[in-house]
Design a protein around this motif. Sequence first.
Motif, PDB file in Angstrom:
ATOM      1  N   LEU A   9       0.824  -1.210   0.000  1.00  0.00           N
ATOM      2  CA  LEU A   9       0.000   0.000   0.000  1.00  0.00           C
ATOM      3  C   LEU A   9       0.859   1.262   0.000  1.00  0.00           C
ATOM      4  O   LEU A   9       0.583   2.215  -0.736  1.00  0.00           O
ATOM      5  CB  LEU A   9      -0.927  -0.009   1.220  1.00  0.00           C
ATOM      6  CG  LEU A   9      -1.889   1.174   1.338  1.00  0.00           C
ATOM      7  CD1 LEU A   9      -2.840   1.235   0.151  1.00  0.00           C
ATOM      8  CD2 LEU A   9      -2.666   1.100   2.655  1.00  0.00           C
ATOM      9  N   LEU A  10       1.908   1.265   0.826  1.00  0.00           N
ATOM     10  CA  LEU A  10       2.760   2.456   0.900  1.00  0.00           C
ATOM     11  C   LEU A  10       3.540   2.665  -0.396  1.00  0.00           C
ATOM     12  O   LEU A  10       3.789   3.807  -0.797  1.00  0.00           O
ATOM     13  CB  LEU A  10       3.718   2.342   2.087  1.00  0.00           C
ATOM     14  CG  LEU A  10       3.061   2.428   3.471  1.00  0.00           C
ATOM     15  CD1 LEU A  10       4.107   2.279   4.565  1.00  0.00           C
ATOM     16  CD2 LEU A  10       2.297   3.737   3.636  1.00  0.00           C
ATOM     17  N   ARG A  11       3.919   1.581  -1.046  1.00  0.00           N
ATOM     18  CA  ARG A  11       4.587   1.734  -2.348  1.00  0.00           C
ATOM     19  C   ARG A  11       3.614   2.305  -3.380  1.00  0.00           C
ATOM     20  O   ARG A  11       3.979   3.152  -4.199  1.00  0.00           O
ATOM     21  CB  ARG A  11       5.125   0.390  -2.823  1.00  0.00           C
ATOM     22  CG  ARG A  11       6.369  -0.068  -2.086  1.00  0.00           C
ATOM     23  CD  ARG A  11       6.872  -1.397  -2.619  1.00  0.00           C
ATOM     24  NE  ARG A  11       8.146  -1.772  -2.035  1.00  0.00           N
ATOM     25  CZ  ARG A  11       8.783  -2.905  -2.288  1.00  0.00           C
ATOM     26  NH1 ARG A  11       8.233  -3.791  -3.116  1.00  0.00           N
ATOM     27  NH2 ARG A  11       9.940  -3.174  -1.712  1.00  0.00           N
ATOM     28  N   THR A  12       2.370   1.865  -3.321  1.00  0.00           N
ATOM     29  CA  THR A  12       1.372   2.327  -4.283  1.00  0.00           C
ATOM     30  C   THR A  12       1.048   3.800  -4.093  1.00  0.00           C
ATOM     31  O   THR A  12       0.897   4.553  -5.067  1.00  0.00           O
ATOM     32  CB  THR A  12       0.077   1.497  -4.143  1.00  0.00           C
ATOM     33  OG1 THR A  12       0.394   0.110  -4.326  1.00  0.00           O
ATOM     34  CG2 THR A  12      -0.964   1.917  -5.167  1.00  0.00           C
ATOM     35  N   ASP A  13       0.958   4.231  -2.822  1.00  0.00           N
ATOM     36  CA  ASP A  13       0.572   5.612  -2.514  1.00  0.00           C
ATOM     37  C   ASP A  13       1.726   6.409  -1.915  1.00  0.00           C
ATOM     38  O   ASP A  13       1.519   7.281  -1.069  1.00  0.00           O
ATOM     39  CB  ASP A  13      -0.618   5.613  -1.552  1.00  0.00           C
ATOM     40  CG  ASP A  13      -1.938   5.340  -2.257  1.00  0.00           C
ATOM     41  OD1 ASP A  13      -1.996   5.491  -3.491  1.00  0.00           O
ATOM     42  OD2 ASP A  13      -2.918   4.977  -1.575  1.00  0.00           O
ATOM     43  N   ALA A  14       2.936   6.134  -2.372  1.00  0.00           N
ATOM     44  CA  ALA A  14       4.114   6.811  -1.819  1.00  0.00           C
ATOM     45  C   ALA A  14       4.036   8.327  -1.976  1.00  0.00           C
ATOM     46  O   ALA A  14       4.535   9.081  -1.120  1.00  0.00           O
ATOM     47  CB  ALA A  14       5.382   6.284  -2.485  1.00  0.00           C
ATOM     48  N   ASP A  15       3.393   8.801  -3.038  1.00  0.00           N
ATOM     49  CA  ASP A  15       3.301  10.246  -3.254  1.00  0.00           C
ATOM     50  C   ASP A  15       2.454  10.935  -2.195  1.00  0.00           C
ATOM     51  O   ASP A  15       2.520  12.162  -2.042  1.00  0.00           O
ATOM     52  CB  ASP A  15       2.709  10.539  -4.633  1.00  0.00           C
ATOM     53  CG  ASP A  15       3.656  10.190  -5.772  1.00  0.00           C
ATOM     54  OD1 ASP A  15       4.859  10.010  -5.503  1.00  0.00           O
ATOM     55  OD2 ASP A  15       3.195  10.072  -6.921  1.00  0.00           O
ATOM     56  N   TRP A  16       1.647  10.173  -1.470  1.00  0.00           N
ATOM     57  CA  TRP A  16       0.780  10.751  -0.453  1.00  0.00           C
ATOM     58  C   TRP A  16       1.498  10.988   0.878  1.00  0.00           C
ATOM     59  O   TRP A  16       0.937  11.604   1.787  1.00  0.00           O
ATOM     60  CB  TRP A  16      -0.421   9.848  -0.216  1.00  0.00           C
ATOM     61  CG  TRP A  16      -1.450   9.926  -1.306  1.00  0.00           C
ATOM     62  CD1 TRP A  16      -1.451   9.250  -2.501  1.00  0.00           C
ATOM     63  CD2 TRP A  16      -2.635  10.731  -1.318  1.00  0.00           C
ATOM     64  NE1 TRP A  16      -2.558   9.578  -3.245  1.00  0.00           N
ATOM     65  CE2 TRP A  16      -3.307  10.487  -2.543  1.00  0.00           C
ATOM     66  CE3 TRP A  16      -3.205  11.626  -0.411  1.00  0.00           C
ATOM     67  CZ2 TRP A  16      -4.508  11.113  -2.874  1.00  0.00           C
ATOM     68  CZ3 TRP A  16      -4.402  12.240  -0.733  1.00  0.00           C
ATOM     69  CH2 TRP A  16      -5.041  11.990  -1.950  1.00  0.00           C
ATOM     70  N   VAL A  17       2.724  10.497   1.010  1.00  0.00           N
ATOM     71  CA  VAL A  17       3.469  10.706   2.254  1.00  0.00           C
ATOM     72  C   VAL A  17       4.013  12.137   2.253  1.00  0.00           C
ATOM     73  O   VAL A  17       4.834  12.482   1.406  1.00  0.00           O
ATOM     74  CB  VAL A  17       4.626   9.706   2.397  1.00  0.00           C
ATOM     75  CG1 VAL A  17       5.333   9.900   3.736  1.00  0.00           C
ATOM     76  CG2 VAL A  17       4.117   8.269   2.264  1.00  0.00           C
ATOM     77  N   PRO A  18       3.577  12.982   3.175  1.00  0.00           N
ATOM     78  CA  PRO A  18       4.021  14.380   3.160  1.00  0.00           C
ATOM     79  C   PRO A  18       5.495  14.510   3.530  1.00  0.00           C
ATOM     80  O   PRO A  18       6.060  13.650   4.220  1.00  0.00           O
ATOM     81  CB  PRO A  18       3.149  15.046   4.232  1.00  0.00           C
ATOM     82  CG  PRO A  18       2.062  14.068   4.547  1.00  0.00           C
ATOM     83  CD  PRO A  18       2.633  12.719   4.259  1.00  0.00           C
ATOM     84  N   ASN A  19       6.090  15.584   3.091  1.00  0.00           N
ATOM     85  CA  ASN A  19       7.452  15.896   3.550  1.00  0.00           C
ATOM     86  C   ASN A  19       7.520  17.251   4.235  1.00  0.00           C
ATOM     87  O   ASN A  19       8.597  17.739   4.556  1.00  0.00           O
ATOM     88  CB  ASN A  19       8.461  15.824   2.388  1.00  0.00           C
ATOM     89  CG  ASN A  19       8.056  16.701   1.209  1.00  0.00           C
ATOM     90  OD1 ASN A  19       7.234  17.609   1.335  1.00  0.00           O
ATOM     91  ND2 ASN A  19       8.640  16.428   0.044  1.00  0.00           N
ATOM     92  N   GLN A  20       6.357  17.869   4.474  1.00  0.00           N
ATOM     93  CA  GLN A  20       6.324  19.133   5.208  1.00  0.00           C
ATOM     94  C   GLN A  20       6.605  18.887   6.691  1.00  0.00           C
ATOM     95  O   GLN A  20       6.228  17.857   7.255  1.00  0.00           O
ATOM     96  CB  GLN A  20       4.954  19.820   5.049  1.00  0.00           C
ATOM     97  CG  GLN A  20       4.697  20.400   3.676  1.00  0.00           C
ATOM     98  CD  GLN A  20       4.196  19.372   2.678  1.00  0.00           C
ATOM     99  OE1 GLN A  20       4.159  18.180   2.967  1.00  0.00           O
ATOM    100  NE2 GLN A  20       3.817  19.821   1.484  1.00  0.00           N
ATOM    101  N   ALA A  21       7.255  19.838   7.330  1.00  0.00           N
ATOM    102  CA  ALA A  21       7.566  19.715   8.759  1.00  0.00           C
ATOM    103  C   ALA A  21       6.285  19.534   9.567  1.00  0.00           C
ATOM    104  O   ALA A  21       5.298  20.241   9.353  1.00  0.00           O
ATOM    105  CB  ALA A  21       8.314  20.956   9.229  1.00  0.00           C
ATOM    106  N   GLY A  22       6.306  18.579  10.481  1.00  0.00           N
ATOM    107  CA  GLY A  22       5.162  18.336  11.341  1.00  0.00           C
ATOM    108  C   GLY A  22       4.095  17.451  10.734  1.00  0.00           C
ATOM    109  O   GLY A  22       3.111  17.120  11.403  1.00  0.00           O
ATOM    110  N   SER A  23       4.261  17.065   9.468  1.00  0.00           N
ATOM    111  CA  SER A  23       3.254  16.249   8.788  1.00  0.00           C
ATOM    112  C   SER A  23       3.740  14.809   8.643  1.00  0.00           C
ATOM    113  O   SER A  23       4.934  14.523   8.754  1.00  0.00           O
ATOM    114  CB  SER A  23       2.931  16.829   7.411  1.00  0.00           C
ATOM    115  OG  SER A  23       2.382  18.132   7.535  1.00  0.00           O
ATOM    116  N   SER A  24       2.804  13.903   8.376  1.00  0.00           N
ATOM    117  CA  SER A  24       3.130  12.490   8.198  1.00  0.00           C
ATOM    118  C   SER A  24       1.957  11.819   7.507  1.00  0.00           C
ATOM    119  O   SER A  24       0.913  12.436   7.275  1.00  0.00           O
ATOM    120  CB  SER A  24       3.404  11.822   9.551  1.00  0.00           C
ATOM    121  OG  SER A  24       2.274  11.947  10.399  1.00  0.00           O
ATOM    122  N   LEU A  25       2.139  10.564   7.168  1.00  0.00           N
ATOM    123  CA  LEU A  25       1.034   9.766   6.628  1.00  0.00           C
ATOM    124  C   LEU A  25       0.534   8.872   7.746  1.00  0.00           C
ATOM    125  O   LEU A  25       1.229   7.965   8.205  1.00  0.00           O
ATOM    126  CB  LEU A  25       1.495   8.916   5.443  1.00  0.00           C
ATOM    127  CG  LEU A  25       0.340   8.197   4.712  1.00  0.00           C
ATOM    128  CD1 LEU A  25      -0.454   9.190   3.849  1.00  0.00           C
ATOM    129  CD2 LEU A  25       0.863   7.057   3.839  1.00  0.00           C
TER     130      LEU A  25
END
Length: 356
Positions: free
Chosen positions: A122-138
């Motif tokens: 699932l994480l490989r499929t939706d890797a683009d949805w993982v945020p990289n902004q400070a304080g954010s996460s999936l």
Amino acid sequence: MTTDLLQIEMQKVPQSRIKEVDFNNLPFGKHFSDHMFVADYVDGEWTDLRIVPFSDFSFNPALSSLHYGQSIFEGLKAYKNEAGDVLTFRARDNWARMNESAKRMCMATIPEEVFMGGLEALLRTDADWVPNQAGSSLYIRPYMFATDVFLGVAPSKTYRFCIFTCPVGVYYAKPLKVKVELDYIRSAPGGVGYAKCAGNYAGSMYPTLLAQQAGYDQLIWTDATDHQYIEESGTMNVMFIIDGKLVTPATSDSILRGVTRDSIVQIARSWGITVEERKVSINEVIEGIQNGSVTEAFGAGTAVVVSPFQAIGYEGTDYMLPERAPADSFAVRVKDYMTDLRTGKIDDPFGWAVKI
């Protein structure tokens, strides 16, 4: 992690919804990623493993979980490092705890390869949805519920396991004002307090609402027998700095074994800080705030990470925690350290962060 031995059917969305989301303004639990992992337990085995578009399920009105409450869940997070790799944090601990909950609720347990393999796919499929902004996460929500169509108080013979994800920002944006609950209880010895079952959270909502109407953010739950000893705080385990020591209620069958709580305990010990896991009375805490021995109080959990308490309300009086500069705060220090671990900014001596 590897999914090589798993056969997971893949059905992708025709077009991603990711452009509809403002990743610089992420409310908690409002936006859901494109896909979900689903598996069904039938005839004693997990079957039909699949990645499908995030969408509604269709249920029979007699679905047993809706009537008798066989429903459990977990919560964990994924992050991105500076290179853009996706990292999970202690996911196997969530798998193990979910199976503890399943056993207590008389539900099917989930093999490690199904939980971890489905999560990885699932994480490989939706890797683009993982945020990289400070304080954010999936935020990752694995859950399981009974699927027998049957009216009768008995364990279901069939179950559905699902994992879906949502990009999230900060759960609590400021220090919390919490109220010690002396009338209602969350759990009791011999009950299901240590299990992450849906009913635990449903039962907590009314007293929490009353506290919020009185101006508090959350509750501190006390023991069911005498209301003298602290157990949890809403969505969090509770921790204190008392005389320079990290003090937290010992886990039991009425207290959730928090993964974040355990992480903080291990980190503190690695820093040479004395840790006491024991009974903590509310009188000890209130007296400690008054005489200065309690210098910090905070909640710890996957969703909230580390959330300092500003005040503790007890028997009609609000007891204010001392204000501390970030450099002098254990809560701030450990939160920043865990963030750096989870995002791969520093070496991980514990082996908790795993790259997908």
